[in-house]
Design a protein around this motif. Structure first.
Motif, mmCIF file in Angstrom:
data_model
loop_
_atom_site.group_PDB
_atom_site.id
_atom_site.type_symbol
_atom_site.label_atom_id
_atom_site.label_comp_id
_atom_site.label_asym_id
_atom_site.label_seq_id
_atom_site.Cartn_x
_atom_site.Cartn_y
_atom_site.Cartn_z
ATOM 1 N N MET A 109 79.785 40.358 74.661
ATOM 2 C CA MET A 109 79.049 39.497 73.732
ATOM 3 C C MET A 109 79.965 38.952 72.651
ATOM 4 S SD MET A 109 75.617 41.738 73.237
ATOM 5 C CE MET A 109 75.125 40.907 71.740
ATOM 6 N N ARG A 117 76.497 33.399 71.200
ATOM 7 C CA ARG A 117 76.320 34.720 70.599
ATOM 8 C C ARG A 117 74.947 34.964 69.975
ATOM 9 N NH1 ARG A 117 82.032 35.208 67.599
ATOM 10 N NH2 ARG A 117 83.293 34.521 69.353
ATOM 11 N N LEU A 120 72.533 35.748 72.734
ATOM 12 C CA LEU A 120 72.773 37.067 73.328
ATOM 13 C C LEU A 120 72.255 38.170 72.410
ATOM 14 C CD1 LEU A 120 76.391 36.520 74.727
ATOM 15 C CD2 LEU A 120 74.263 36.645 76.017
ATOM 16 N N VAL A 122 69.791 37.978 70.196
ATOM 17 C CA VAL A 122 68.323 38.029 70.264
ATOM 18 C C VAL A 122 67.898 38.722 71.560
ATOM 19 C CG1 VAL A 122 66.222 36.657 70.509
ATOM 20 C CG2 VAL A 122 67.927 36.044 68.782
ATOM 21 N N LEU A 123 68.626 38.437 72.647
ATOM 22 C CA LEU A 123 68.281 39.049 73.937
ATOM 23 C C LEU A 123 68.434 40.569 73.898
ATOM 24 C CD1 LEU A 123 69.755 36.589 76.584
ATOM 25 C CD2 LEU A 123 67.369 37.160 76.189
ATOM 26 N N VAL A 124 69.397 41.069 73.128
ATOM 27 C CA VAL A 124 69.557 42.523 73.026
ATOM 28 C C VAL A 124 68.425 43.130 72.202
ATOM 29 C CG1 VAL A 124 70.968 44.342 71.995
ATOM 30 C CG2 VAL A 124 72.044 42.584 73.362
ATOM 31 N N LEU A 126 65.357 41.847 71.554
ATOM 32 C CA LEU A 126 63.985 41.559 71.991
ATOM 33 C C LEU A 126 63.273 42.741 72.658
ATOM 34 C CD1 LEU A 126 62.201 39.108 71.603
ATOM 35 C CD2 LEU A 126 62.764 38.391 73.907
ATOM 36 N N PRO A 127 63.906 43.428 73.644
ATOM 37 C CA PRO A 127 63.189 44.549 74.265
ATOM 38 C C PRO A 127 62.829 45.628 73.258
ATOM 39 C CG PRO A 127 65.174 44.035 75.489
ATOM 40 C CD PRO A 127 65.231 43.239 74.226
ATOM 41 N N TRP A 129 61.708 45.270 70.430
ATOM 42 C CA TRP A 129 60.482 44.922 69.709
ATOM 43 C C TRP A 129 59.234 45.200 70.532
ATOM 44 C CZ3 TRP A 129 59.646 42.999 64.757
ATOM 45 C CH2 TRP A 129 60.799 42.764 64.016
ATOM 46 N N PRO A 182 69.846 49.281 72.358
ATOM 47 C CA PRO A 182 70.117 48.288 71.306
ATOM 48 C C PRO A 182 70.748 48.897 70.055
ATOM 49 C CG PRO A 182 67.935 47.943 72.216
ATOM 50 C CD PRO A 182 68.449 49.216 72.811
ATOM 51 N N PHE B 16 72.223 43.205 80.699
ATOM 52 C CA PHE B 16 70.939 42.538 80.490
ATOM 53 C C PHE B 16 69.958 42.807 81.633
ATOM 54 C CE2 PHE B 16 73.341 39.987 77.376
ATOM 55 C CZ PHE B 16 72.532 40.272 76.289
ATOM 56 N N LEU B 19 68.354 45.946 80.770
ATOM 57 C CA LEU B 19 67.384 45.814 79.683
ATOM 58 C C LEU B 19 66.098 45.123 80.137
ATOM 59 C CD1 LEU B 19 69.575 44.895 76.575
ATOM 60 C CD2 LEU B 19 68.197 46.930 76.884
ATOM 61 N N TYR B 20 66.231 44.156 81.052
ATOM 62 C CA TYR B 20 65.075 43.302 81.319
ATOM 63 C C TYR B 20 64.337 43.565 82.622
ATOM 64 C CZ TYR B 20 65.657 40.677 77.128
ATOM 65 O OH TYR B 20 65.694 40.350 75.818
ATOM 66 N N VAL B 243 54.158 40.205 71.097
ATOM 67 C CA VAL B 243 55.352 40.581 70.335
ATOM 68 C C VAL B 243 56.432 39.513 70.466
ATOM 69 C CG1 VAL B 243 57.284 42.189 70.315
ATOM 70 C CG2 VAL B 243 54.964 43.049 70.290
#
Lengths: 296, 262
Positions: A109, A117, A120, A122-124, A126-127, A129, A182, B16, B19-20, B243
């Motif tokens: 990243m 960046r 990326l 936000v993608l880390v 997000l889960p 949350w 995260p 990722f 994670l997803y 969310v």
């Protein structure tokens, strides 16, 4: 003092006093009660439990009744030792695996083009949350017998019978790494992103191989991030309740679950309080590490 | 900037995917027509319809939303005051204890926070339910709200406040007309953070609640303990969607705030 100045002083006091009183009432007082409860005997402290406080004579009597009986009980019983040790071991393994997955991810990243960046990042996050419970539940669907993992592996012809991962220690590890990843990636990314890349070029110019440059330049410089990430993963993992309860088996007895059971099943509130106090003592060292990493 | 090498791209993809994929699988199976999680029976929104007739779950969701609303508002108010106290009121007596108490719940194991608050509620003998959980949630999310607001307070130009004071504004007027508009995005973000924290909490709510106040996570938890069902998947998918929307809204707010306030 002039009227506006008096008013300013009052406002200033109010700003401090309101949250202060709230925290004294709802953080410090409960904590004192837990400490007191930990030193009480089960029969005198069973619910409904009311505090007796009538002057100093009773205070002295009250203090004389406090003892470390519960702590001795905890120390003598192998069950508690085992669960503390198992919690520490699982939290340690979680931290190492999270580091092994998180470091390359954070490194990539930080090395990604600048305009990628924020996305990326936000993608880390997000889960993280989405509900904790949902993320654990997702893994139940994957790990259970004839769940998704078995389906995929069986479909590929890699396995012939169910793996039976659910309700094992491995499942707990997967769940904890997944939930806390995260926390590892964010501080690592923060230190790696700040890293001065010209140092690596200098190392290369002086003849260092990429591996050697990584080991002697990047790794030591990212140490504060590693420490902060490790503490942030380790601390909540030790006291975790939901993951060992839903993904673990009968032989996974982590301390958060022990506390929960002492409280809800055995209804031994003093012992539950003692377990809580000892858990906090166990966490003092990693907390101190975290504090140092934050200052660095 | 150089282009990423294959190794780094692999690290990104693996990270990722890890994670997803679980979340994507969960969402996909909420649209499965078959009750069996192992069999794909075609696309269906059947389970979402079933949710609508699951009254206990709906009651729990409504309770959780109200609870999160009240506790987030309390936590944000208290957290913003705490942030002001720490950032603007310099040294006051007991500052160290204060900052310790603000930050401690951030790292305190949930089982301990829950247990200690329950013991307090039992000691003062209040009826447990909506309000005890609200207080508990406000207390543990206060620290998170404080950090978000404090970061914002540290970032903006104090001379604006000083100018207002020099022009004769009282501290309260200064706060309302200068400070609050400038920290507003952070306050909103702090509120959303506190709201999601409350909505997500199972452990603290389980300790501090009483009969008749079952939150959504508590309801989900007991359903999950019974096993996997597409109806839970549907409920989870709705929560994930809500969310995701909230997070996007919050990050837009913060971004706009940064653009305006610097």
């Amino acid at each position: 003092m002039s009227a506006p100045a008096a008013f300013a002083a009052r406002w200033s006091r109010l700003v401090v006093a309101v949250p202060y009183l709230w925290l004294l009432l709802f953080f410090l007082t409960p904590f004192a009660i837990v400490l007191r409860m930990a030193m009480s005997d089960a029969d005198t402290a069973l619910p409904p439990y009311a505090p007796h406080f009538e002057g100093f004579a009773t205070l002295r009597e009250f203090i004389s009744k406090l003892d470390f009986e519960n702590f001795r009980l905890l120390a003598d019983d192998a069950l508690y030792w085992d669960s503390y040790l198992q919690s520490l071991r699982l939290a340690g393994q979680t931290t190492l695996i999270a580091l092994a997955i998180g470091y390359p991810l954070a490194y990539a990243m930080a090395a990604a083009p600048r305009h990628w960046r924020p996305v990326l990042l936000v993608l880390v996050v997000l889960p993280f949350w989405t509900s904790f419970l949902i993320r654990v539940y997702a893994w139940i669907g994957i790990l259970r017998p004839e769940g998704l993992l078995d389906m995929v592996l069986g479909g590929l012809g890699l396995t012939s019978e169910p793996l039976r991962l659910l309700n094992t220690e491995a499942a707990v590890l997967i769940g904890m790494v997944y939930s806390y990843l995260p926390f590892m990636v964010l501080p690592l990314y923060a230190t790696l992103e700040k890293l001065d890349r010209s140092l690596l070029e200098a190392a290369a110019d002086l003849g260092a191989t990429p591996v050697r440059a990584f080991l002697t330049v990047t790794l030591p410089l990212s140490l504060p991030g590693i420490l902060a990430g490790a503490a942030l993963v380790f601390i909540p993992s030790v006291g975790e309740f939901v993951i060992p309860d839903l993904l673990g088996g009968p032989d996974t007895v982590m301390i958060g679950k022990v506390l929960w059971n002492e409280f809800f099943s055995n209804r031994d509130w003093p012992l539950a309080s003692t377990v809580a106090i000892v858990l906090l003592i166990v966490l003092v060292l990693p907390l101190a590490l975290l504090q140092r990493a934050r200052l660095a | 900037m150089k282009r990423l090498g294959p190794g780094l791209i692999l690290a990104l993809v693996v990270g990722f995917a890890f994670l997803y994929l679980p979340i994507l699988a969960l969402v996909a199976y909420s649209f499965n027509a078959s009750r069996l999680v192992t069999v794909w029976g075609g696309f269906s929104t059947h389970w979402y319809g079933a949710l609508l007739s699951n009254q206990p779950l709906l009651d729990a969701a409504w309770l959780s939303l109200r609870l999160a609303f009240v506790s987030a508002t309390l936590a944000t108010g208290l957290g913003a005051l705490a942030a002001l106290a720490l950032a603007r009121h310099g040294r006051f007596r007991g500052r160290l204890l204060f900052s310790g108490m603000v930050l401690a719940p951030l790292v305190m194991p949930e089982v301990i926070t829950g247990l200690s608050l329950l013991l307090l509620f039992v000691a003062v003998d209040v009826e447990r339910g909506f309000w005890t959980v609200t207080i508990a949630h406000a207390t543990f999310s206060l620290g998170f709200a404080c950090i978000v607001v404090q970061a914002r307070l540290a970032g903006f130009d104090r001379s604006l406040e000083e100018a207002a004071r020099d022009l004769g504004a009282t501290p309260l007027v200064t706060f309302w007309t200068v400070t609050l508009p400038l920290i507003w995005p952070a306050v909103a973000a702090a509120w959303m953070l506190a709201f999601t924290l409350s909505l997500d909490d199972l452990v603290i709510a389980s300790f501090t609640t009483g009969p008749g106040a079952t939150t959504l996570p508590m309801r989900l938890y007991s359903a999950i303990r019974l096993g996997v069902s597409p109806e839970i998947n549907a409920a989870c998918t709705l929560m994930i969607g809500a969310v995701a929307l909230a997070v996007i809204a919050a990050s837009l707010l913060l971004k706009r705030g940064q653009a305006v306030g610097g």
